[in-house]
Every structure is written in C-alpha cells, then in structure tokens.
Design a protein around this motif. Structure first.
Motif, mmCIF file in Angstrom:
data_model
loop_
_atom_site.group_PDB
_atom_site.id
_atom_site.type_symbol
_atom_site.label_atom_id
_atom_site.label_comp_id
_atom_site.label_asym_id
_atom_site.label_seq_id
_atom_site.Cartn_x
_atom_site.Cartn_y
_atom_site.Cartn_z
ATOM 1 N N LEU A 129 2.247 1.734 -3.783
ATOM 2 C CA LEU A 129 1.446 2.105 -4.175
ATOM 3 C C LEU A 129 1.521 3.175 -4.430
ATOM 4 O O LEU A 129 1.093 3.787 -5.240
ATOM 5 N N ALA A 130 0.787 3.904 -3.096
ATOM 6 C CA ALA A 130 0.433 5.735 -2.839
ATOM 7 C C ALA A 130 1.792 6.447 -2.559
ATOM 8 O O ALA A 130 1.754 7.373 -3.772
ATOM 9 N N PHE B 87 -3.954 0.951 -11.761
ATOM 10 C CA PHE B 87 -3.040 2.506 -11.777
ATOM 11 C C PHE B 87 -2.722 1.754 -13.464
ATOM 12 O O PHE B 87 -1.521 2.547 -14.090
ATOM 13 N N ALA C 269 -1.905 5.580 3.982
ATOM 14 C CA ALA C 269 -2.064 4.224 3.562
ATOM 15 C C ALA C 269 -1.348 2.988 4.040
ATOM 16 O O ALA C 269 -1.707 1.536 3.546
ATOM 17 N N TYR D 28 -0.045 9.441 -4.060
ATOM 18 C CA TYR D 28 -1.596 9.075 -2.903
ATOM 19 C C TYR D 28 -0.477 10.482 -2.280
ATOM 20 O O TYR D 28 0.206 10.264 -1.758
ATOM 21 N N THR E 271 2.294 6.085 -7.490
ATOM 22 C CA THR E 271 1.381 6.956 -7.606
ATOM 23 C C THR E 271 0.435 8.191 -7.298
ATOM 24 O O THR E 271 -0.477 9.391 -8.240
ATOM 25 N N ALA F 204 1.134 -0.997 -0.166
ATOM 26 C CA ALA F 204 0.306 0.076 -0.070
ATOM 27 C C ALA F 204 1.235 1.176 0.454
ATOM 28 O O ALA F 204 0.918 2.315 -0.392
ATOM 29 N N LYS G 221 -8.754 2.070 -4.068
ATOM 30 C CA LYS G 221 -8.051 1.176 -4.801
ATOM 31 C C LYS G 221 -6.669 0.657 -4.496
ATOM 32 O O LYS G 221 -6.166 -0.238 -4.723
ATOM 33 N N ILE G 222 -6.428 1.615 -3.700
ATOM 34 C CA ILE G 222 -4.717 1.086 -3.581
ATOM 35 C C ILE G 222 -5.180 -0.233 -2.197
ATOM 36 O O ILE G 222 -4.216 -1.415 -2.513
ATOM 37 N N SER H 184 -3.943 -3.964 -2.740
ATOM 38 C CA SER H 184 -2.561 -4.222 -2.220
ATOM 39 C C SER H 184 -2.988 -5.143 -1.249
ATOM 40 O O SER H 184 -2.556 -6.677 -0.985
ATOM 41 N N HIS I 180 -8.801 7.222 -4.947
ATOM 42 C CA HIS I 180 -7.311 5.987 -4.606
ATOM 43 C C HIS I 180 -7.348 5.345 -3.886
ATOM 44 O O HIS I 180 -6.314 4.283 -3.765
ATOM 45 N N SER J 46 -3.963 -4.553 -11.014
ATOM 46 C CA SER J 46 -2.814 -4.387 -11.184
ATOM 47 C C SER J 46 -3.312 -2.868 -12.429
ATOM 48 O O SER J 46 -3.109 -1.836 -12.786
#
Length: 683
Positions: free
Chosen positions: A117-118, A241, A129, A123, A121, A114, A215-216, A220, A212, A237
């Motif tokens: 990804l945050a 994203f 996250a 976030y 992307t 998480a 989705k993360i 995850s 957002h 995935s």
C-alpha cells in the motif's frame, strides 16, 4: 509492561534461519535483514536496542535496515544468539505454539500489505510502513509473555477485535494496541508509527482524515486478520484509497501466497500439528550447539602461532567434533597455481598438486569452492587421491575448501569411512564454517610471517585489500544513515538536497550492501485480457451511476480490431476507474466523456495499445498539472485522498506503460477546453 520485550517469543524456525545466516565468519546485511523482517519479536528487540540512549535516540531508527547499519554485525549476532537461547529454554505449550504461528502469519500479511500500500500510494517511507505493519500486534506478544495462559484464555474467548480489546482492558488493565504503541513511542522513532498501531482497531469513520501511515496500517490490519477479504476491508480499501475490489483482492491473494511460500521455506507448518515444532526445537538446539563449538574453536585457532600448531589444533577439533582421526592441510600457492603440504615438519613440500579440473578431488574442491568426497564419486581416483586415503588410514577422503572472503586459501583433506558420510552430510554447513575459521587463521599466520616471498606478500596485500573492502560495508552504511538524518534536519526544500542525493548514490554504488524496495507488485500475474471489454464494463458502471445523476454523456469509440492481450486486468480496471471518476467529478451537466481504444500506435519505434480518456470539462489548473502524478492534498473536499493519479502512475509504471495528460483551461468563453489522458500499453 514494555520490559517484557526482552522475553518476547519467536518461532524456532525463524531463529534457525537467522542463526544459519550468521553461522559463518561474515554475515551479509541483506540476508540478515530479509530474515529479521519475518519476525516481530526479533525486529522489536533490534529497534529497541538501536533506539536506546547508548546508540543515540537522535538516530531515528525506524527501519530494520537502519538498525542493522547502526548496531553492526557483531552486536546483531549477540542479540540473535541471546534471543535463541532464551527461546530454547522457554518450554511453550501446544497452545502457545499455535498462537505464535497464527500471530506470525497475521504479522507477515499485515507487514507485506502495508509495504504494498505504501508503494502504491506513494508513501515516502515504505520500509517504515513494513516495520509498522510487522509490529502492529506485538502488544499481544507482550501480554502473552506477561500473563501466559490467562491471556490465551482471553484470546480464545474473544475472536472479534473490538471484543478482544474490551476483554484485555477488563482483565489486564491494558489492551494490546496501547501496549505496542507505548513501546514504539518509548523508542522515539516516529510519532506516526505509534499512532498507527494505537488506532488500528478504530472505526473507519474515525480514520478518514488520519495521517497517511495511520490509514495504511488500518487497512493492512483488516486484511491481515483473515484469509478472505470481508466487506469491511473492501469498504475501507475504497474509502481510504479509492481502490477497487479487483485490485484489492489481487494484492491480497498475492501476499497470502507469498506468506504461505515463506512458511514452507522455513518449514513452518501452519496447521495445528505439533511434531514439526518439536523437530524445530531440536534443530534450534543443534544450531546453538554448533555455534558454541565454533566459538570455542575460533578462540583456540586465534591463539596459534605456527602452521604446525594450527594443524594440531585442527586435528583435535575434527576428532572431538566430528570423530575424524586423520587429516592433511594443503595450502594454495596462487603464483604457481598449486596445492602444497608439508609432512612431519619437513622443509620441502611432501605434496605438490596442480590445480586443474579433473586432476584430483582436492583440486576440484578448491576450484568449485565446495566439499568433494570419494564415497559416491564416479570418476576414477587419481594416484594422489589414493595416497591421501592410505595416509589417512581410511577407506575414503573428503576434501574441505578453506575459504576466506572470496578466496580459497587451501584444502583440508579428511579421512572418512562410508558409514560416517550420512551424518557428515547433515553437518556440511558446520564443516564449511569450520573451513572458514581455519582459513581466517591461515590468513593471519601468513600475514605475520616475515619470511614470505615478494610474490606471496603481493598476494597477501590483495587479500588485505579484499578484507578492507569487506569491512568497509559497515561504515559506509552508517555514513548513509547520517546522510538521511542530515536530510531530515535540513528539510525537503534545502538547496543541499541535490548534493546529498549524489553522495547517497555514490555510497550505494560503492557499498553495494543497502537494500532496495520489494515491492510485492513486482510479481504481477498478467493474463490474456479483452481490453475493450474491460473498458466497456468499467464505463457501464459510471453510465449507470455518476453519469446518470449528473447528466453527463459517456461515449465509447473502441477499435474492434484490438485483440486480447497480456495485461493485468485488475490494474487496468483501477486505472480506468480513477480517470473516469476524476472526469465525472470535474464535469457539469450536459458535458461529455469519451473513451477510445486503438490497437496499433507506434511510439519511438515500439508498438503500443492506446487508450484515451478525454472530456470537454473545465481543464486542469497549471499549478496542479505541474505535480499531476504526485501525492498531494485533494482539492475535491474531505472525501478524497488526493492519491488517485499517484496510484494511476504507479500502476502504469508497473505495466511498463506510458501515461500523458493534455489539458487546457479557456481564457474566454469562446475557446475550447478539456482534459485528455493518453495511456500506452506495450504490445
């Protein structure tokens, strides 16, 4: 149901690490936060307390770091010790232990993915996250605590996630998603955190347009539930994203490795063997016993009013706790750079030892701030070392530094025998903590002694300044916390935000205690890569798909002198995929994309490899170019996340590269147009 959070179990190995971190006089916020980030139960408890009405729900405590800042070290110590004691007196079965290990591993993978990804992307709250990922399945711990063996049976009979939710609802009238989400909602810290946990087992189609963070956490969780990546995770995935398989697998593999290494560092055996857990419970009991002894000793030391009483208290503590019968207390006089000690209350020093390397074991202990002993020492003992051995009626001596803050205030010389050393070595951590408690009392006595000389008073002032600086860490952290809250209240567009940023930067610089983001992507595993082949392979995918269907011409002009270089191939493939995909979506039938590589480009005196992706399409509007690499709402329709170029910029930064864009929209039909992305990778 949420009341069960007070009884949530933790792995004893994690509790031991936390207890070790707070063993000394002062606990380091960064060290505590790093360890607490590894345990969902302890993290849940801290967030619950920090979000309670007693501390003010308006604090919006959505990260572990913020909870530590708000609660302060003493409160955190109380929570951790209470948690450890409750855990120690709960006797879990082998099934419980194995469930907890699997739960711990899954939570850590989910949390780390998480955060990755945050960050990838863009976030705006990667620490939030991480916490959300860590707590994604905490509802299972609550159900385990509430229903015990009955819940384990349901878990063992319901491997698939959707089946587990059905069986939980059927047997207990709750499912773990709703239990955890209700708990998080009760803290009033973030609407989206509760949503992310509540919906992390929904179907992919239902998640496409979600916020957002939702989705993360969804992705995850998929990646945290398995040691391997299945088709569902790869599809999610890509759909959520736009991440390709290579990049997803690389990040997943790195996180799996990190979690396995973390388990190893904590002595957590992820197999089904029970002996390691029994040893961990014994170690936990030992730590709790040591903490209890230190707590009692600290209360006694705080009551002493003279140096003579201090020595007597130390002697009793050493005898009762370690079986050591004789000791000598030496105080450091920095103005003379000597260790001095009194004998039987005499006014003149019985010992006056120069602090120089190699002169004595007591001097070495002070200079190195470490325990020294004569049992295995290969150096020839000085006469003063031999005198201490005779004075202590022992065969050997052990010298313990007395450290307060960053300064060593003295040395405690202990008489020991060779047979005592192995047991003492296992308790060196407790010995050092004892030294810190003694140093604190020595510091207090010196501060209240009215007969101190001017030079010693000056030294005491320096010690007080160091202590004030140390103690300032908590209020500085809380000030920074309130700045964040003020920023939220004012809104992102308020003119005061620039000033708030300046204040925050200065607090960060002065305090030096706040954590920075660890992006798991810091540890890239770059390898020697044929860049031209990566370009060709990626281009071929589009030549056989999007370009054919839209009748777009894709041309390659690759520099054949370009040699393989150390580049992260997964990152490069993801960058090319996003840029070519964007071009294909912007072009019409008959238009063209061109990919070029160049082995030798010099920018500001530095050599780079150049990759250019250009097209003769409609160009990019000015308002879009101004925020080109920032996360934004996609203008391409519901199937697009609007994160493609943001991800590209993040990956280029990770590769220490440079990316630029030139794009022109024609004013008339006769003018040229098109877009060109220029990527520079360091050689």
């Amino acid at each position: 149901m949420p009341k069960a959070i007070n009884q949530l179990p933790s792995l004893p190995q994690v509790l031991i690490k936390i207890l070790d971190a707070i063993h000394g006089e002062a606990a380091d916020f960064q060290q505590l936060a790093d360890i607490i980030r590894q345990d969902p139960a302890v993290a849940s408890k801290l967030i619950q307390v920090a979000s309670s009405s007693y501390y003010g729900r308006s604090q919006n405590c959505s990260t572990i770091e913020r909870a530590l800042m708000l609660l302060g070290t003493d409160t955190v110590k109380t929570i951790i010790i209470t948690t450890a004691i409750k855990h120690f007196f709960n006797h879990f079965s082998q099934q419980h232990t194995q469930f907890l290990k699997q739960f711990w591993r899954r939570s850590l993978i989910t949390a780390n993915f998480a955060q990755a990804l945050a960050t990838l992307t863009r976030y705006n709250a990667p620490e939030e996250a991480y916490l959300c990922g860590l707590l994604t399945d905490v509802g299972q711990l609550i159900l385990l605590t509430e229903f015990n063996e009955d819940y384990l049976q349901v878990v063992n009979l319901s491997p698939p996630d959707y089946r587990l939710l059905e069986e939980e609802q059927k047997h207990f009238h709750y499912n773990h998603c709703n239990v955890a989400a209700d708990l998080i909602d009760s803290w009033n810290i973030s609407t989206f955190m509760g949503d992310a946990v509540r919906y992390h087992h929904e179907d992919l189609e239902q998640i496409q347009d979600a916020q957002h963070l939702v989705k993360i956490i969804y992705l995850s969780s998929l990646l945290g539930n398995s040691s391997d990546i299945n088709d569902n995770a790869l599809t999610a995935s890509h759909e959520l994203f736009g991440l390709n398989e290579a990049l997803t697998r690389e990040i997943h593999g790195r996180i799996l490795s990190d979690v396995e290494n973390m388990a190893g560092s904590l002595n957590i055996d992820l197999s089904e063997q029970l002996h390691t857990e029994q040893q961990a419970h014994q170690d936990l009991a030992k730590r709790l016993g040591e903490l209890s002894e230190l707590s009692q000793l600290n209360q006694t030391l705080w009551q002493v009013q003279s140096h003579e009483a201090l020595e007597q208290t130390i002697g009793r503590a050493l005898l009762l706790t370690f079986g050591i019968q004789q000791c000598v207390l030496l105080e450091y006089q920095p103005e003379q750079n000597r260790l001095v000690g009194l004998n039987d209350g005499e006014s003149s020093p019985a010992f006056n030892i120069a602090v120089q390397a190699g002169r004595s074991l007591s001097s070495e202990a002070l200079l190195n701030q470490s325990i020294q002993h004569s049992v295995t020492s290969t150096a020839k003992l000085s006469v003063i070392d031999k005198q201490f051995i005779r004075l202590c009626l022992a065969e050997h001596i052990l010298c313990l530094p007395l450290i307060h803050g960053e300064q060593t205030l003295g040395v405690l010389v202990l008489g020991i025998n060779p047979k005592q050393l192995p047991a003492l070595q296992q308790r060196f951590g407790q010995l050092l903590s004892l030294g810190q408690e003694i140093a604190a009392s020595l510091h207090r006595l010196n501060a209240t002694n009215a007969t101190l000389s001017d030079d010693i008073q000056q030294q005491q002032l320096q010690n007080n300044i160091l202590e004030v600086i140390h103690e300032a860490s908590n209020p500085l952290s809380i000030i920074r916390n309130y700045l964040e809250l003020l920023r939220v209240d004012l809104g992102s567009q308020h003119s005061a935000n620039n000033n708030l940023n300046l204040i925050k930067d200065e607090i960060d610089r002065v305090g030096k205690i706040l954590l920075r983001l660890k992006d798991p992507s810091d540890n890239n595993d770059d390898s020697i890569t044929d860049i031209n082949k990566i370009i060709s392979d990626t281009a071929q995918i589009f030549i056989n798909s999007s370009c054919v269907s839209k009748q777009i011409d894709l041309k390659l002009h690759l520099d054949q002198t370009l040699q393989p270089a150390k580049v992260n191939s997964a990152y490069l493939k993801q960058i090319l995929t996003n840029l070519i995909k964007n071009a294909c979506e912007a072009l019409s039938s008959g238009q063209q994309i061109t990919l070029r590589s160049d082995a030798n480009v010099n920018s500001n005196g530095r050599s780079y490899i150049s990759i250019i992706i250009s097209d003769n399409g409609p160009g990019i509007p000015t308002e879009v170019k101004e925020q080109l690499f920032l996360p934004q709402q996609s203008t391409k329709g519901s199937k697009h996340s609007g994160l493609g170029l943001s991800i590209v910029k993040k990956l280029v930064d990770e590769m220490d590269g440079i990316i630029s864009c030139r794009s022109q929209q024609p004013a008339t039909d006769s003018e040229s147009s098109g877009t060109e992305f220029h990527l520079l990778l360091p050689k």
